[in-house]
Design a protein around this motif. Structure first.
Motif, PDB file in Angstrom:
ATOM      1  N   LEU A  47      -1.808   4.977  -6.452  1.00  0.00           N
ATOM      2  CA  LEU A  47      -0.819   4.633  -5.112  1.00  0.00           C
ATOM      3  C   LEU A  47      -0.419   5.333  -5.119  1.00  0.00           C
ATOM      4  O   LEU A  47      -0.090   7.028  -4.669  1.00  0.00           O
ATOM      5  N   LYS A 177      -2.037   3.267   2.206  1.00  0.00           N
ATOM      6  CA  LYS A 177      -1.727   2.897   0.784  1.00  0.00           C
ATOM      7  C   LYS A 177       0.108   3.042   0.914  1.00  0.00           C
ATOM      8  O   LYS A 177       0.359   2.138  -0.114  1.00  0.00           O
ATOM      9  N   THR A 223      -8.036   2.255  -0.337  1.00  0.00           N
ATOM     10  CA  THR A 223      -7.760   3.572  -0.188  1.00  0.00           C
ATOM     11  C   THR A 223      -8.971   3.744   0.480  1.00  0.00           C
ATOM     12  O   THR A 223      -9.252   3.908   1.618  1.00  0.00           O
TER      13      THR A 223
END
Length: 286
Positions: A47, A177, A223
């Motif tokens: 991430l 995110k 995501t």
């Protein structure tokens, strides 16, 4: 590809991957706490890399937000550990079905944050979930693996519900995110003192499995799910997410030979139906 088609592809891909994620509770021969810790290491790196590549901001806007995300991270850590543990002590089908009590738990908890009472129709859904859980448990006894799986799964659902309510109320101005990255980082900090001793004992095969779990089955589906919310209402995406129970149960039967008994299927149908109904009603009330 049209934007709505991209969103549809994203949400179904995310839910498909979430269904496969459950298999790792049995495929990786490690306790749930250690699996959660090590998957989180790979997920947070993935991430962070994506956010840096996309030039997204990493810092939070206000000092008090760090306290909020600390609480969210603790809840996420507890949710992941108890979810995987539920499937390890019973079966994947039982653990996933018990987790999907969270939409009904949410409709009882969320009004407490607003000083309101649950609607009468929510009470009916709650009664349906209780009956579905009753069908899952052949004999309510702590020595019974199904009973323990259901109890751990419901605890996971409670933690997940609290995390979602608090994030939606106090942390919703941050991109998904970024919010998830911070929560996973807190998960690592919380679990590291309890799970670090196992790291030298992890085999190369298990490291490969954990890398796959952390990147492909944690960072990627979250995501994709966040991307789908840009094109669909949260209600629509959440309704599709109920397919996770179907995917996880089918994959467990196919890959691990965990075929659910008829009462488990019946209980699962009732619980998931109640979850879908509450998700739909929540969307209408907004």
């Amino acid at each position: 590809m049209h934007a709505s088609h991209k969103g549809l592809w994203a949400v179904h891909s995310a839910v498909f991957l979430f269904g496969l994620t459950a298999l790792f509770s049995k495929l990786i021969a490690l306790p749930a706490l250690e699996i959660t810790l090590l998957r989180s290491l790979f997920a947070v790196l993935a991430l962070w890399g994506v956010m840096r590549w996309q030039g997204e901001p990493l810092g939070l806007q206000a000092r008090q937000d760090y306290a909020i995300v600390l609480l969210l991270g603790v809840l996420l850590a507890g949710h992941w550990v108890t979810y995987f543990h539920a499937m390890q002590v019973s079966s994947i089908a039982v653990g996933v079905i018990a987790l999907y009590t969270f939409p009904v738990i949410t409709v009882f908890l969320e009004p407490l944050f607003h000083g309101e009472r649950p609607h009468w129709i929510d009470v009916i859904s709650g009664a349906g979930v209780v009956f579905g859980i009753y069908l899952l448990v052949p004999e309510f006894h702590l020595d019974d693996t199904t009973t323990r799986g259901v109890l751990w799964g419901i605890l996971s659902a409670l933690l997940f519900s609290l995390r979602n309510i608090i994030q939606g109320r106090y942390f919703n101005r941050y991109p998904a995110k970024q919010a998830l990255m911070y929560q996973i980082l807190i998960t690592i900090v919380v679990l590291l003192p309890f799970g670090s001793a196992v790291i030298p004992q992890v085999s190369s095969v298990q490291w490969g499995q954990l890398l796959l779990l952390g990147v492909v089955f944690t960072a990627l589906p979250h995501t994709l799910f966040a991307f789908s919310l840009r094109h669909f209402k949260a209600k629509t995406a959440s309704l599709v997410a109920c397919l996770q129970v179907v995917y996880a149960t089918l994959f467990a039967a196919w890959v691990l030979g965990e075929w659910p008994v008829l009462t488990t299927v019946a209980g699962g149908v009732i619980v998931v139906t109640a979850a879908m109904f509450e998700t739909y009603m929540a969307g209408r009330r907004r």
